[in-house]
Enzyme design. Structure first.
Site, short mmCIF file in Angstrom:
data_model
loop_
_atom_site.label_atom_id
_atom_site.label_comp_id
_atom_site.label_asym_id
_atom_site.label_seq_id
_atom_site.Cartn_x
_atom_site.Cartn_y
_atom_site.Cartn_z
N LYS A 164 0.82 -1.18 0.01
CA LYS A 164 -0.04 0.22 0.04
C LYS A 164 0.97 1.04 -0.04
CE LYS A 164 -3.82 -2.43 2.34
NZ LYS A 164 -4.06 -2.87 3.63
N GLN B 116 -4.77 -1.73 9.65
CA GLN B 116 -4.66 -3.12 9.18
C GLN B 116 -4.92 -4.17 10.05
OE1 GLN B 116 -2.89 -3.60 5.91
NE2 GLN B 116 -3.74 -5.60 6.37
N ASP C 30 -11.67 2.34 4.25
CA ASP C 30 -11.95 0.75 4.14
C ASP C 30 -13.42 0.60 4.25
OD1 ASP C 30 -9.99 -1.04 3.72
OD2 ASP C 30 -9.36 -1.02 5.83
#
Ligand code: NAP
Length: 275
Positions: free
Chosen positions: A48, A92, A115
């Site tokens: 990422k 994460q 997200d």
């Protein structure tokens, strides 16, 4: 059979996003919080941040020790929520067991929740209101759209009911007028549902779980699963035997995975548009 080439499509999307991002008056800021030292997360986080560099985005990693308290994470999220230079915050997963990940997701401001995992984002998606949509389900729809695979009235067998894949994807598919059967580990006679489906989407995480006898001729097969076998990434589908029966199928790797990455950056750009 046509391969749904997520790698190619994602690169096209990222190239276009890069152009859009370059037109913004200031650099986009992306904060990645990684707690602990999970091996797979290390790869995901590195990828990422590498993409951020390629996209000329200000990506910053907050790598916290395994024993970081939940309160310390919430405090960091508060700081990032208030920082005008940060457009998007990504926590994460997985996180160490002592941390309530749902509580942390819900602490991220909805406008920075790229997200799409917070209650507000999920709720808005269910109600059909604008929100950040979680990246894997959004990427699957983007891939189907790219190949002009119409969903209206189609029988879709979705094998997954998790909060990050199945539930958001169900809502996106309903929004496209598909008829969905949502299957899971307690489903009886799974192949009765898969054999009846125009589109099978499998996100189980078991290699060779979907075999040729489970798929009707000409079906579309989307393989979301990821398993690591002898260092190699495998999907859920017995690709060699299933692919010849299908009209369209995703490879693993190179299918859904790259689309997920592209959607992170699409959601990041949307943070500017949503202002
Ligand atoms: P998860 O929470 O473990 O979900 C797995 C789902 O599979 C559950 O709904 C489970 O049912 C169902 N399942 C398990 N065994 C089954 C069986 N025998 N028959 C039917 N259904 C069964 O995992 P997740 O986080 O949603 O991820 C699913 C897979 O997708 C994993 O392999 C993950 O690595 C992969 N993934 C890939 C991407 C990508 O970008 N490509 C992104 C996210 C996830 P129950 O609910 O009853 O347990």
């Amino acid at each position: 059979m046509t391969l749904l080439d997520g790698k190619k499509v994602s690169q096209e999307l990222l190239d276009n996003l890069k152009i859009e991002i370059s037109k913004l008056p200031k650099k986009l800021g992306f904060a990645v919080i990684w707690v602990g030292n999970d091996d797979a997360s290390a790869i995901y986080v590195r990828n990422k941040l590498k993409k951020c560099e390629e996209m000329d985005i200000d990506g910053k990693l907050y790598h916290l020790e395994d024993n970081t308290s939940e309160q310390e994470i919430l405090d960091l999220i508060d700081k990032l929520n208030d920082d005008p230079k940060v457009n998007g915050i990504l926590l994460q997963s997985p996180v160490p067991e002592h941390i309530d990940i749902v509580k942390c997701f819900n602490h991220i401001k909805p406008s920075k929740d790229i997200d799409g995992f917070s209650n507000v984002s999920v709720g808005n998606l269910c109600l059909g209101k604008p929100s950040h949509i979680s990246c894997t389900p959004k990427g699957i729809i983007a891939l189907l759209d790219y190949y002009k695979i119409d969903l209206q009235g189609k029988n879709v067998c979705l094998i997954n009911r998790s909060n990050i894949v199945g539930k958001p994807l169900f809502n996106l598919l309903i929004g496209r007028d598909a008829t969905i059967t949502m299957c899971h580990s307690k489903t009886r006679n799974l192949s009765e549902f898969t054999k009846n489906a125009d589109i099978v989407i499998s996100a189980v995480g078991k290699p060779n779980f979907i075999t040729a006898d489970m798929i009707k001729d000409g079906a579309v097969v989307i393989d979301v699963g990821i398993s690591r076998i002898d260092g190699k990434v495998k999907g859920d589908v017995d690709f060699a035997n299933v692919a010849p029966k299908t009209s369209f199928i995703t490879p693993v790797p190179g299918g859904v995975g790259p689309m997920t990455i592209a959607m992170i950056f699409e959601n990041l750009l949307e943070t500017e548009r949503m202002k």
